[in-house]
Motif scaffolding. Structure first.
Motif, PDB file in Angstrom:
ATOM      1  N   THR A   1      -8.328   3.795 -11.800  1.00  0.00           N
ATOM      2  CA  THR A   1      -7.552   4.169 -12.982  1.00  0.00           C
ATOM      3  C   THR A   1      -6.717   3.000 -13.496  1.00  0.00           C
ATOM      4  N   PHE A   2      -6.193   2.197 -12.570  1.00  0.00           N
ATOM      5  CA  PHE A   2      -5.347   1.053 -12.931  1.00  0.00           C
ATOM      6  C   PHE A   2      -5.932  -0.215 -12.316  1.00  0.00           C
ATOM      7  N   PRO A   3      -7.095  -0.665 -12.776  1.00  0.00           N
ATOM      8  CA  PRO A   3      -7.793  -1.773 -12.099  1.00  0.00           C
ATOM      9  C   PRO A   3      -7.097  -3.112 -12.221  1.00  0.00           C
ATOM     10  N   ASP A   4      -6.161  -3.239 -13.137  1.00  0.00           N
ATOM     11  CA  ASP A   4      -5.498  -4.530 -13.359  1.00  0.00           C
ATOM     12  C   ASP A   4      -4.084  -4.570 -12.808  1.00  0.00           C
ATOM     13  N   LYS A   5      -3.707  -3.587 -12.002  1.00  0.00           N
ATOM     14  CA  LYS A   5      -2.353  -3.550 -11.457  1.00  0.00           C
ATOM     15  C   LYS A   5      -2.384  -3.670  -9.933  1.00  0.00           C
ATOM     16  N   PRO A   6      -1.439  -4.414  -9.370  1.00  0.00           N
ATOM     17  CA  PRO A   6      -1.285  -4.366  -7.907  1.00  0.00           C
ATOM     18  C   PRO A   6      -0.879  -2.962  -7.478  1.00  0.00           C
ATOM     19  N   ILE A   7      -1.278  -2.590  -6.283  1.00  0.00           N
ATOM     20  CA  ILE A   7      -0.866  -1.317  -5.690  1.00  0.00           C
ATOM     21  C   ILE A   7      -0.089  -1.617  -4.414  1.00  0.00           C
ATOM     22  N   VAL A   8       1.086  -1.044  -4.322  1.00  0.00           N
ATOM     23  CA  VAL A   8       1.895  -1.117  -3.110  1.00  0.00           C
ATOM     24  C   VAL A   8       1.962   0.282  -2.506  1.00  0.00           C
ATOM     25  N   VAL A   9       1.584   0.401  -1.261  1.00  0.00           N
ATOM     26  CA  VAL A   9       1.782   1.664  -0.543  1.00  0.00           C
ATOM     27  C   VAL A   9       3.229   1.655  -0.066  1.00  0.00           C
ATOM     28  N   SER A  10       4.058   2.381  -0.798  1.00  0.00           N
ATOM     29  CA  SER A  10       5.505   2.264  -0.642  1.00  0.00           C
ATOM     30  C   SER A  10       6.069   3.151   0.457  1.00  0.00           C
ATOM     31  N   GLU A  11       5.300   4.113   0.931  1.00  0.00           N
ATOM     32  CA  GLU A  11       5.643   4.877   2.129  1.00  0.00           C
ATOM     33  C   GLU A  11       4.342   5.354   2.752  1.00  0.00           C
ATOM     34  N   TYR A  12       4.264   5.239   4.074  1.00  0.00           N
ATOM     35  CA  TYR A  12       3.225   5.904   4.853  1.00  0.00           C
ATOM     36  C   TYR A  12       3.731   5.968   6.280  1.00  0.00           C
ATOM     37  N   GLY A  13       3.226   6.914   7.029  1.00  0.00           N
ATOM     38  CA  GLY A  13       3.710   7.075   8.390  1.00  0.00           C
ATOM     39  C   GLY A  13       3.525   8.495   8.857  1.00  0.00           C
ATOM     40  N   TYR A  14       4.285   8.872   9.876  1.00  0.00           N
ATOM     41  CA  TYR A  14       4.153  10.202  10.473  1.00  0.00           C
ATOM     42  C   TYR A  14       5.532  10.780  10.724  1.00  0.00           C
TER      43      TYR A  14
ATOM     44  N   LYS B   1      13.178 -10.717 -16.424  1.00  0.00           N
ATOM     45  CA  LYS B   1      12.167 -11.387 -15.613  1.00  0.00           C
ATOM     46  C   LYS B   1      11.920 -10.720 -14.261  1.00  0.00           C
ATOM     47  N   ARG B   2      12.634  -9.633 -13.983  1.00  0.00           N
ATOM     48  CA  ARG B   2      12.427  -8.984 -12.693  1.00  0.00           C
ATOM     49  C   ARG B   2      11.499  -7.781 -12.863  1.00  0.00           C
ATOM     50  N   LEU B   3      10.671  -7.542 -11.847  1.00  0.00           N
ATOM     51  CA  LEU B   3       9.726  -6.435 -11.894  1.00  0.00           C
ATOM     52  C   LEU B   3      10.456  -5.106 -11.790  1.00  0.00           C
ATOM     53  N   VAL B   4       9.828  -4.058 -12.362  1.00  0.00           N
ATOM     54  CA  VAL B   4      10.395  -2.702 -12.365  1.00  0.00           C
ATOM     55  C   VAL B   4       9.269  -1.717 -12.073  1.00  0.00           C
ATOM     56  N   THR B   5       9.540  -0.737 -11.233  1.00  0.00           N
ATOM     57  CA  THR B   5       8.528   0.267 -10.925  1.00  0.00           C
ATOM     58  C   THR B   5       9.188   1.548 -10.440  1.00  0.00           C
ATOM     59  N   TYR B   6       8.353   2.526 -10.042  1.00  0.00           N
ATOM     60  CA  TYR B   6       8.870   3.719  -9.371  1.00  0.00           C
ATOM     61  C   TYR B   6       7.881   4.123  -8.295  1.00  0.00           C
ATOM     62  N   ALA B   7       8.368   4.773  -7.252  1.00  0.00           N
ATOM     63  CA  ALA B   7       7.529   5.193  -6.132  1.00  0.00           C
ATOM     64  C   ALA B   7       7.032   6.608  -6.379  1.00  0.00           C
ATOM     65  N   SER B   8       5.703   6.736  -6.510  1.00  0.00           N
ATOM     66  CA  SER B   8       5.100   8.015  -6.891  1.00  0.00           C
ATOM     67  C   SER B   8       4.412   8.668  -5.701  1.00  0.00           C
ATOM     68  N   ASN B   9       4.565   9.971  -5.578  1.00  0.00           N
ATOM     69  CA  ASN B   9       3.742  10.736  -4.644  1.00  0.00           C
ATOM     70  C   ASN B   9       2.851  11.714  -5.400  1.00  0.00           C
TER      71      ASN B   9
ATOM     72  N   ALA C   1       2.895   3.181 -16.443  1.00  0.00           N
ATOM     73  CA  ALA C   1       3.785   2.491 -17.385  1.00  0.00           C
ATOM     74  C   ALA C   1       4.660   1.455 -16.699  1.00  0.00           C
ATOM     75  N   MET C   2       4.553   1.337 -15.384  1.00  0.00           N
ATOM     76  CA  MET C   2       5.378   0.419 -14.615  1.00  0.00           C
ATOM     77  C   MET C   2       4.665  -0.927 -14.461  1.00  0.00           C
ATOM     78  N   ASP C   3       5.376  -1.927 -13.936  1.00  0.00           N
ATOM     79  CA  ASP C   3       4.789  -3.256 -13.739  1.00  0.00           C
ATOM     80  C   ASP C   3       3.711  -3.246 -12.666  1.00  0.00           C
ATOM     81  N   TYR C   4       3.874  -2.421 -11.660  1.00  0.00           N
ATOM     82  CA  TYR C   4       2.839  -2.246 -10.643  1.00  0.00           C
ATOM     83  C   TYR C   4       2.968  -0.834 -10.102  1.00  0.00           C
TER      84      TYR C   4
END
Length: 678
Positions: free
Chosen positions: A484-497, A432-440, A453-456
């Motif tokens: 490309t993935f209109p039905d998935k949430p998107i999380v910006v998992s890193e941004y900055g300087y 029941k827990r979400l699973v994903t990976y952080a992509s660059n 292929a991930m949950d979000y």
């Protein structure tokens, strides 16, 4: 490395250790801390010295760049009354490989897994009613057959016994751990399943009864109880499920982190207790829902092990310092690149910080070999680390999702196979827990990236920094990911300087500019479900481009390695607040503060918030404080609080909007206009 023969003989002169707190009274159940004084030496040294564990040699100036074997040793007393008990040495983490001897006998090992806990059975090697010796060989050499692979990662590879150690004394039939699943129906009830993992370390089959008690952590009062039975063959482990229903349940939420305790006791006297929270995280379309309410989350990532005095051997006080500072930054959502200290997760449970914790698979150089699958050793190492992470941490309500990797080459066959395999394993272990990976890479690979292929979708974006380009370029790439993935949430998992290359000198003004400019893009897109700014702190790393020795680092944070705030800290606090706007009206009779909640990330219903008004006199002296409740404020709505003052000299009034735990999320100041003609 000394030969095994030399080790068994006791190589070299060994300084004596003070025997403080090394004994416990006779009991069938005990937990003895083995933190404190240990003898230590690098593999190349012959003389021992005393260090205090948790410990890492990487914060010692002379050893900051040493990666290789080292040795730890200490004594501990074993009560004669424990002769019929199971004895286990529990290491919360050793980086990254540990081989353990007890009284010269090989007792166990935990290899190439530097962030997960392990135990070693010690009973068959100890002398009861006597003093015993434990010796540990630790190795933090860069290794091609583990994750993180060789030098692929960008953080501190601090060698040592850097988290707590205990001796666990139990009956030979004992509870190894509990697995708690608590599913609310969102109408006041919850179905709770507690799986007791019972281990039989004896030579005979064992059976008996067990009891379960659920209690409210805040009050200590029982809320439910149940009984069950167990049967375990000799030398085996059995999982015993106990199911109960909770009524009038209090849900866990980052603003209201309510906790329960599940205590299971065997009929032989052994018992263990785990805290848990009742909450429901789900995805509906492109949004996250927490307990049935839509939430758009924001926070900042912290890189542990960055204080030059402590490294990865962080004391509890520093863990609480940093995470308390993150709460002041309005952080309710974060991620980490590797499994964290148990005390970190306990803090996040108690104070309400959602977290994604990850298998430390970092970088496109992790799986460079040609072929459809990773090296078998790396595949197995990843699976073992994932299983150990979930086994230890699954009960923490703060765990939002499991992360299987970070910045791999998401369109390459072996990388994709690895991510999909770990995704499937995580779903099997914790469905029941979400699973994903952080992509660059997803912004370039799009549908070919395993992110789909991930949950979000998680995207690490560094336009105007590592990726070059402009804010407009970033916005176009973000729109392409969504298309490309209109039905998935998107999380910006890193941004900055990051001031990490010669053409990007350190300048906090640029960090603030990136934060504001990128946030404006994200907030214009309702399918951006979460933001995690990188990074909370400048951080120590073996590939740092600034500093020398212990201070080798990346300059990437809103605080420096000592925790000193930069100007960008205050801006990140404001950007991470759910408050869009404050309007203060002050008259001699009192005040009214109108609070408007954001409609865009971060956006969630502000429930249980308060207003604090402090009247200040000349010289900033506080003269009066008034607090009053705010109504629940949904995203985009406005709520107000009013109050009156006894103080008549209202020169300055400072207002704060307080979260339910009393931490300020936003503020404004009223200053009385000067009198006309003065």
């Amino acid at each position: 490395m000394p030969s095994r023969r030399a080790f068994l003989a006791g190589a070299g002169a060994v300084p004596a250790l003070a025997q403080t707190a090394n004994s416990l009274s006779s009991s069938s159940c005990a937990a003895l801390s083995l933190d404190g004084a240990w003898r230590f030496r690098l593999d190349s040294e012959s003389a021992w010295r005393i260090v205090q564990t948790p410990h890492t040699w990487q914060v010692e100036a002379a050893n900051a760049s040493y990666y290789g074997p080292a040795w730890y040793e200490r004594e501990f007393d074993v009560d004669a009354a424990w002769s019929e008990c199971a004895l286990r040495l529990e290491f919360e983490a050793v980086f990254h490989s540990a081989t353990v001897w007890v009284n010269g006998h090989a007792a166990g090992e935990h290899l190439r897994k530097g962030y997960t806990a392990f135990t070693v059975d010690a009973a068959r090697h100890v002398k009861f009613g006597a003093r015993n010796t434990v010796r540990v060989r630790v190795d933090n050499s860069f290794d091609p057959l583990m994750l993180p692979r060789e030098r692929s990662s960008d953080w501190a590879h601090d060698g040592g016994i850097y988290r707590p150690v205990r001796l666990l004394v139990t009956p030979r039939v004992f509870l190894e751990r509990l697995e708690v699943d608590a599913e609310p129906d969102l109408h006041g009830k919850a179905a709770v399943t507690v799986r007791a993992v019972v281990r039989n370390a004896s030579e005979r089959a064992a059976s008996g009864s067990l009891s379960l008690r659920l209690a409210d952590v805040e009050t200590g009062l029982s809320v439910q109880a149940e009984a069950g039975t167990y049967a375990v063959p000799a030398g085996q482990t059995a999982v015993v499920p106990v199911r109960v229903q909770m009524d009038s349940v209090k849900l866990w939420h980052f603003d209201h982190p309510h906790l329960y305790a599940a205590k299971v006791a065997l009929d032989n006297g052994h018992a263990i207790e785990e805290t848990f929270g009742v909450r429901k995280i789900e995805i509906r379309g492109t949004q996250f829902f927490l307990n049935g309410e839509a939430v758009r989350l924001m926070g900042v990532e912290r890189m542990a092990g960055s204080h030059p005095k402590y490294g990865m051997a962080e004391p509890a006080a520093w863990i609480e310092h940093d995470h308390g500072d993150m709460r002041e930054l309005n952080c309710v959502y974060t991620r980490v690149h590797w499994m964290q200290d148990r005390r970190v997760l306990d803090y996040c449970d108690r104070h309400g910080i959602l977290m994604q914790t990850e298998v430390p698979t970092w970088g496109p150089k992790t799986f460079p070999e040609p072929g459809p699958q990773p090296l078998p050793e790396l595949m197995q190492n990843g699976l073992e680390q994932l299983r150990e992470m979930i086994a230890r941490d699954r009960n923490h309500p703060c765990i939002f999702s499991w992360g299987v990797c970070n910045e791999i080459e998401g369109g390459r066959a072996a990388d994709s196979y690895f991510a999909k395999t770990l995704y499937a394993e995580a779903k099997k272990l914790d469905p029941k827990r979400l699973v994903t990976y952080a992509s660059n890479s997803v912004h370039n690979r799009l549908a070919a990236d395993v992110a789909g292929a991930m949950d979000y979708v998680m995207w690490n974006e560094y336009f105007e920094s590592w990726m070059g380009g402009t804010v407009a370029d970033m916005a176009n790439k973000l729109d392409a990911i969504h298309a490309t993935f209109p039905d998935k949430p998107i999380v910006v998992s890193e941004y900055g300087y990051c001031a990490c290359t010669p053409e990007r000198p350190e300048g906090d003004e640029k960090r603030r500019s990136v934060l504001l400019g990128h946030d404006a893009v994200f907030r214009a897109r309702p399918w951006v479900a979460g933001l995690i700014f990188f990074c909370y702190n400048d951080y120590r790393t073996h590939i740092g481009d600034k500093g020398q020795g212990v201070l080798k680092q990346r300059v990437h944070g809103v605080v420096d390695v000592y925790g000193r705030r930069k100007p960008s800290w205050e801006l990140l606090r404001k950007e991470s607040s759910p408050v869009e706007r404050l309007q203060a009206d002050v008259t001699p009779a009192g005040f009214r503060l109108a609070v408007t909640a954001r409609t865009a990330v971060p956006a969630y219903t502000m429930r249980g918030y308060r207003v604090r008004a402090v009247v200040e006199g000349r010289g900033g002296i506080p003269l009066e404080t008034v607090e009053c409740d705010l109504p629940a404020i949904a995203p985009g709505a406005t709520g107000a609080a009013s109050g009156s003052f006894a103080e008549k000299d209202l020169r300055v009034v400072r207002f704060d909007v307080l979260r339910p735990d009393g931490v300020s999320t936003a503020g404004t100041t009223y200053e009385r206009p000067p009198a006309s003609g003065i």
